[in-house]
Design a protein around this motif. Sequence first.
Motif, PDB file in Angstrom:
ATOM      1  N   GLU A  93       0.827  -1.204   0.000  1.00 14.45           N
ATOM      2  CA  GLU A  93       0.000   0.000   0.000  1.00 14.45           C
ATOM      3  C   GLU A  93       0.868   1.264   0.000  1.00 14.45           C
ATOM      4  N   TYR A  97       1.202   3.707  -3.253  1.00 11.87           N
ATOM      5  CA  TYR A  97       0.793   5.110  -3.109  1.00 11.87           C
ATOM      6  C   TYR A  97       1.801   6.035  -3.778  1.00 11.87           C
ATOM      7  N   ARG A 101       1.423   8.142  -7.192  1.00 13.35           N
ATOM      8  CA  ARG A 101       1.519   9.603  -7.099  1.00 13.35           C
ATOM      9  C   ARG A 101       2.550  10.145  -8.078  1.00 13.35           C
ATOM     10  N   TYR A 222      -4.699   8.573  -4.201  1.00 18.72           N
ATOM     11  CA  TYR A 222      -3.794   7.647  -4.895  1.00 18.72           C
ATOM     12  C   TYR A 222      -3.785   6.247  -4.306  1.00 18.72           C
ATOM     13  N   ALA A 223      -4.196   6.090  -3.062  1.00 12.42           N
ATOM     14  CA  ALA A 223      -4.126   4.782  -2.407  1.00 12.42           C
ATOM     15  C   ALA A 223      -5.144   3.816  -3.009  1.00 12.42           C
ATOM     16  N   ASP A 230      -3.217   8.963   1.906  1.00 12.56           N
ATOM     17  CA  ASP A 230      -3.625  10.217   1.264  1.00 12.56           C
ATOM     18  C   ASP A 230      -3.854  11.303   2.301  1.00 12.56           C
TER      19      ASP A 230
END
Length: 283
Positions: A93, A97, A101, A222-223, A230
């Motif tokens: 995760e 992310y 991003r 974005y997660a 985020d």
Amino acid sequence: MPSHTISISDVSYVILATIIILAIEALAGHLKGARKRDFGVTALCFLSNASVSRPLAGLLIGSIVATFLPAHAGALSRIPIWQTFLLSFFLMEFGFYWMHRWAHEGQRKDSRLLWLWNIHRTHHSADHLNVSVTMRQNIFWAFLVPNSWIVGLAVYLGIGEGAALALIVIYAWNLLTHTHYRWDDRLLRHPAFRALQHVIVTPSMHHSHHGYGKDGKMYRNYAVMLSAFDWIFGTLHLPMGRPSRYGVPGETPRWSEEAFFPLTKVIDALTQDRTRQRPEMEQ
């Protein structure tokens, strides 16, 4: 009878779930706005990734890990699965992310990461969001996404079962946030649910990430599952409705470029060189 152990091959069940959910969406009439071209590009990406990219990425990552850690094969195999699951889950995760991003940072004018955005934009270019979009990835994304490297390393170190379980959980949640039907719409005005969205990604949040215009925020959320990242890093957006539009503004690239960039650029450059050389040879 021996108990079943979780392995990377079990991810295939999630792919089956994707097809089942897509069929349900079709029967419910949720795919009426989808274009045939989008389904064609998605099918091409899925088949190319399943048959070529992911197997090659697995071989590459496995070879690299074995080369740099030759004495550590199975070194962590005695760690309980619940611990390896949590470790793998948070690493995936967190890593995704930042990769995600950075890919969107490439959208900015004169960004050095434009090449990364051109690879990732394939996932965003469909102008109708449905569960099939989870399979819509450029063939080079499998080599870049941190999940591939984390799983490869985990398998080599002997904790592949925990990593596989983490991958399945993340992938399954990803399906739920990509469906055209947004099961959280009726909850958006409840303060308790809005608080929960600071921790867990919901469909409305990811729909916002795939959209533009009103309530479309491609530079936010974005997660995949833990929106806490985020929230912590200042990219959280909590929408109140659907985005005005889905997809990417501007001209749509060729289908071949969406699936195979930057390979298409290399082929185009070679073709142009040959075209230029022909008149010179004839003179």
